[in-house]
Design a protein around this motif. Structure first.
Motif, PDB file in Angstrom:
ATOM      1  N   ARG A  24      13.716 106.865  53.684  1.00  0.00           N
ATOM      2  CA  ARG A  24      13.659 108.156  53.002  1.00  0.00           C
ATOM      3  C   ARG A  24      15.030 108.804  52.945  1.00  0.00           C
ATOM      4  N   HIS A  25      15.860 108.526  53.961  1.00  0.00           N
ATOM      5  CA  HIS A  25      17.198 109.122  54.027  1.00  0.00           C
ATOM      6  C   HIS A  25      18.311 108.111  53.784  1.00  0.00           C
ATOM      7  N   LEU A  26      17.989 106.813  53.921  1.00  0.00           N
ATOM      8  CA  LEU A  26      19.031 105.785  53.837  1.00  0.00           C
ATOM      9  C   LEU A  26      18.729 104.748  52.771  1.00  0.00           C
ATOM     10  N   ALA A  27      17.960 105.140  51.740  1.00  0.00           N
ATOM     11  CA  ALA A  27      17.548 104.168  50.725  1.00  0.00           C
ATOM     12  C   ALA A  27      18.730 103.539  50.017  1.00  0.00           C
ATOM     13  N   GLU A  28      19.852 104.282  49.910  1.00  0.00           N
ATOM     14  CA  GLU A  28      20.989 103.752  49.165  1.00  0.00           C
ATOM     15  C   GLU A  28      21.727 102.647  49.917  1.00  0.00           C
ATOM     16  N   VAL A  29      21.467 102.508  51.217  1.00  0.00           N
ATOM     17  CA  VAL A  29      22.165 101.467  51.982  1.00  0.00           C
ATOM     18  C   VAL A  29      21.212 100.476  52.643  1.00  0.00           C
ATOM     19  N   LEU A  30      19.910 100.767  52.683  1.00  0.00           N
ATOM     20  CA  LEU A  30      18.953  99.856  53.308  1.00  0.00           C
ATOM     21  C   LEU A  30      18.164  99.113  52.242  1.00  0.00           C
ATOM     22  N   ALA A  31      18.179  97.798  52.328  1.00  0.00           N
ATOM     23  CA  ALA A  31      17.443  96.948  51.394  1.00  0.00           C
ATOM     24  C   ALA A  31      16.247  96.340  52.117  1.00  0.00           C
ATOM     25  N   HIS A  32      15.375  95.686  51.358  1.00  0.00           N
ATOM     26  CA  HIS A  32      14.209  95.054  51.962  1.00  0.00           C
ATOM     27  C   HIS A  32      13.971  93.692  51.325  1.00  0.00           C
ATOM     28  N   ARG A  33      13.041  92.937  51.945  1.00  0.00           N
ATOM     29  CA  ARG A  33      12.694  91.562  51.524  1.00  0.00           C
ATOM     30  C   ARG A  33      13.908  90.623  51.552  1.00  0.00           C
ATOM     31  N   PRO A  34      14.494  90.359  52.699  1.00  0.00           N
ATOM     32  CA  PRO A  34      14.179  90.923  54.009  1.00  0.00           C
ATOM     33  C   PRO A  34      14.891  92.257  54.235  1.00  0.00           C
ATOM     34  N   TYR A  35      14.540  92.920  55.351  1.00  0.00           N
ATOM     35  CA  TYR A  35      15.200  94.178  55.683  1.00  0.00           C
ATOM     36  C   TYR A  35      16.640  93.903  56.091  1.00  0.00           C
ATOM     37  N   ARG A  36      17.568  94.716  55.554  1.00  0.00           N
ATOM     38  CA  ARG A  36      18.982  94.497  55.852  1.00  0.00           C
ATOM     39  C   ARG A  36      19.774  95.643  55.245  1.00  0.00           C
ATOM     40  N   PHE A  37      21.060  95.720  55.616  1.00  0.00           N
ATOM     41  CA  PHE A  37      21.963  96.614  54.914  1.00  0.00           C
ATOM     42  C   PHE A  37      22.293  95.981  53.565  1.00  0.00           C
ATOM     43  N   GLY A  38      22.371  96.820  52.528  1.00  0.00           N
ATOM     44  CA  GLY A  38      22.542  96.321  51.174  1.00  0.00           C
ATOM     45  C   GLY A  38      23.852  95.596  50.950  1.00  0.00           C
ATOM     46  N   GLU A  39      23.895  94.847  49.854  1.00  0.00           N
ATOM     47  CA  GLU A  39      25.092  94.109  49.492  1.00  0.00           C
ATOM     48  C   GLU A  39      26.250  95.074  49.260  1.00  0.00           C
ATOM     49  N   GLY A  40      27.424  94.736  49.781  1.00  0.00           N
ATOM     50  CA  GLY A  40      28.593  95.573  49.595  1.00  0.00           C
ATOM     51  C   GLY A  40      28.682  96.738  50.557  1.00  0.00           C
ATOM     52  N   VAL A  41      27.722  96.871  51.478  1.00  0.00           N
ATOM     53  CA  VAL A  41      27.750  97.957  52.455  1.00  0.00           C
ATOM     54  C   VAL A  41      28.494  97.472  53.703  1.00  0.00           C
ATOM     55  N   ALA A  42      29.584  98.174  54.046  1.00  0.00           N
ATOM     56  CA  ALA A  42      30.331  97.850  55.263  1.00  0.00           C
ATOM     57  C   ALA A  42      29.700  98.592  56.435  1.00  0.00           C
ATOM     58  N   VAL A  43      29.417  97.869  57.517  1.00  0.00           N
ATOM     59  CA  VAL A  43      28.714  98.451  58.665  1.00  0.00           C
ATOM     60  C   VAL A  43      29.598  98.379  59.904  1.00  0.00           C
ATOM     61  N   GLU A  44      29.712  99.518  60.589  1.00  0.00           N
ATOM     62  CA  GLU A  44      30.455  99.585  61.848  1.00  0.00           C
ATOM     63  C   GLU A  44      29.541 100.159  62.918  1.00  0.00           C
ATOM     64  N   VAL A  45      29.532  99.530  64.085  1.00  0.00           N
ATOM     65  CA  VAL A  45      28.748 100.025  65.220  1.00  0.00           C
ATOM     66  C   VAL A  45      29.707 100.505  66.300  1.00  0.00           C
ATOM     67  N   ILE A  46      29.545 101.763  66.696  1.00  0.00           N
ATOM     68  CA  ILE A  46      30.345 102.309  67.800  1.00  0.00           C
ATOM     69  C   ILE A  46      29.536 102.158  69.082  1.00  0.00           C
ATOM     70  N   HIS A  47      30.047 101.323  69.992  1.00  0.00           N
ATOM     71  CA  HIS A  47      29.342 101.045  71.245  1.00  0.00           C
ATOM     72  C   HIS A  47      29.813 101.996  72.346  1.00  0.00           C
ATOM     73  N   PRO A  48      28.996 102.192  73.370  1.00  0.00           N
ATOM     74  CA  PRO A  48      29.460 102.963  74.530  1.00  0.00           C
ATOM     75  C   PRO A  48      30.573 102.206  75.253  1.00  0.00           C
ATOM     76  N   GLU A  49      31.297 102.913  76.084  1.00  0.00           N
ATOM     77  CA  GLU A  49      32.421 102.289  76.788  1.00  0.00           C
ATOM     78  C   GLU A  49      31.961 101.140  77.671  1.00  0.00           C
ATOM     79  N   HIS A  50      30.822 101.312  78.328  1.00  0.00           N
ATOM     80  CA  HIS A  50      30.276 100.259  79.185  1.00  0.00           C
ATOM     81  C   HIS A  50      29.033  99.653  78.516  1.00  0.00           C
TER      82      HIS A  50
END
Length: 426
Positions: A380-406
């Motif tokens: 509902r809020h991320l339709a422009e970047v979330l794809a389905h069949r299968p579920y994934r981030f859409g083509e051309g979407v760059a994804v970065e994950v910020i992890h905790p220090e530990h």
């Protein structure tokens, strides 16, 4: 003269005691790591190797956890095979019934969605869990026509002792993959199964012929749908300036103006109305049409940046996701469950099925209804970047994950297997 693997299978099916013993000895030798008296057929030998590597017990049951009725109905509605079930039934069920066999149709995971045929054989099939909602993937049930056709992406017939699990030695089955002619993707498996005494060497050819008829029916329906879209889109495009196309949901061209025609426009697997970045055209404005999409190429520079997603898991409980695109950026808070789901998708850019996500989050692949509900809320809020069949981030979407220090602080209250593994292996 040495008997060939194919001839052994044929003779075993005809009731040759010697051939049946050879098939049995070939399987037993394979399990023991010895050289068999006769080699199995190449496709069977390859399947046995895969199954041995997966750790299947040859003495195990073929029981599997059944999908819930709601999930079976969802998969039926989502499958293109549902459109051609009448054709498959007309082509195979009466023959299967007469031959003391049943027709089984599965999805791309080997889950049984439909089965029809001889009532007595249907009752026998219940005893081996060849029923609606059951899994017949090789990794679950060992060598069998459905699972082996899925694994090899090729037609296969499996008879008697060629089945890896002993409880299936009284069965024979023939299966072939079915592909969607609109995009070439595998959409399921059509299978004929029955008691081993009902083996016939032409069964596989019959199943293959009916599967090709089903593919042709999907193709014919597709051409009709494109013609219908063209009748709607052609007058509309005639009034537009600039470059524009009308395409069906799979990207097949119905009409074009202001640019050379193409057979097919590559589209994201999950397309939404609005501003969309298409690698082959640049920034476009997409609007829905009956049976397809109107795609208008905008005047923005063709090197407009793609969308970027930053998943911030570094400061719980302040879990956030920030989406940056050509028209700005937005940030929203995440619930722990939604953070788990987005993290699982970030780890798997190729995408995850609902059952795979259920395994990632709950350790239970059957909890797909819950997964779909949560993904629906996310989209509902991320339709422009979330794809389905299968579920994934859409083509051309760059994804970065910020992890905790530990690493041990990653979503510390989460018990999701995908998170627990990350904490312990980082």
């Amino acid at each position: 003269m040495e008997t060939s693997p194919v001839e052994v299978t044929r003779l075993a099916a005809l009731g040759s005691d010697r051939a049946t013993r050879l098939l049995h000895k070939a399987r037993e030798a394979k399990l023991a790591g010895d050289r068999p008296p006769v080699a199995p057929r190449a496709e069977i030998g390859a399947s046995w190797d895969r199954v041995l590597r997966s750790g299947i017990d040859p003495e195990q049951s073929t029981q599997s956890v059944l999908l819930e009725t709601e999930e079976i109905e969802h998969r039926r509605r989502s499958s293109a095979l549902g459109e051609v079930m009448p054709l498959l039934s007309d082509g195979l069920v009466s023959i299967a019934d007469t031959a003391q066999q049943i027709m089984v149709v599965t999805d791309t995971e080997g889950r049984v969605l439909w089965r029809q045929g001889n009532p007595g054989v249907l009752r026998r099939a219940d005893a081996i869990c060849l029923e609606e909602g059951a899994s017949w993937a090789e990794a679950i049930t060992g060598t069998n026509a459905i699972g082996t056709a899925l694994a090899s992406r090729a037609p296969v017939q499996v008879h008697s002792s060629e089945h890896f699990v002993r409880s299936l030695h009284s069965w024979t089955c023939a299966a072939t993959p079915v592909r969607d002619p609109r995009d070439g993707r595998l959409i399921g498996i059509v299978d004929i199964s029955g008691p081993a005494t009902t083996f016939h060497p032409m069964t596989l050819a019959l199943v293959g012929s009916v599967a090709r008829l089903a593919e042709n029916e999907i193709r014919t329906r597709h051409l009709v749908a494109v013609d219908r879209l063209r009748s709607v889109a052609a007058p509309l495009l005639a009034r537009l300036g600039g470059r524009a196309l009308a395409v069906d949901p799979h990207g097949w061209l119905a009409a074009v103006t202001g640019m050379p025609p193409v057979d097919r426009l590559p589209l994201p697997k999950s397309l939404q109305a609005g501003q969309v970045w298409l690698p082959s055209l640049g920034m476009c404005r997409v609007e829905p049409l009956p049976g397809g999409w109107l795609v208008q190429v905008t005047d923005e520079p063709s090197d407009a940046p793609p969308r970027r997603v930053v998943l911030d898991l570094g400061r719980p409980p302040g879990l956030t996701v920030t989406v940056t695109g050509p028209v700005g950026s937005s940030t929203q808070r995440l619930s722990p469950r939604h953070a788990e789901l987005l993290y699982a998708l970030a780890l798997h850019p190729e995408g995850r099925t609902a059952s795979e996500l259920a395994e990632d989050i709950f350790g239970d692949a059957t909890r797909t209804v819950t997964v779909r509900a949560e993904i629906s809320r996310l989209r509902r809020h991320l339709a422009e970047v979330l794809a389905h069949r299968p579920y994934r981030f859409g083509e051309g979407v760059a994804v970065e994950v910020i992890h905790p220090e530990h690493p041990g602080d990653l979503l510390p209250r989460s018990t999701a297997p995908v998170v627990v593994r990350a904490r312990t292996t980082a």
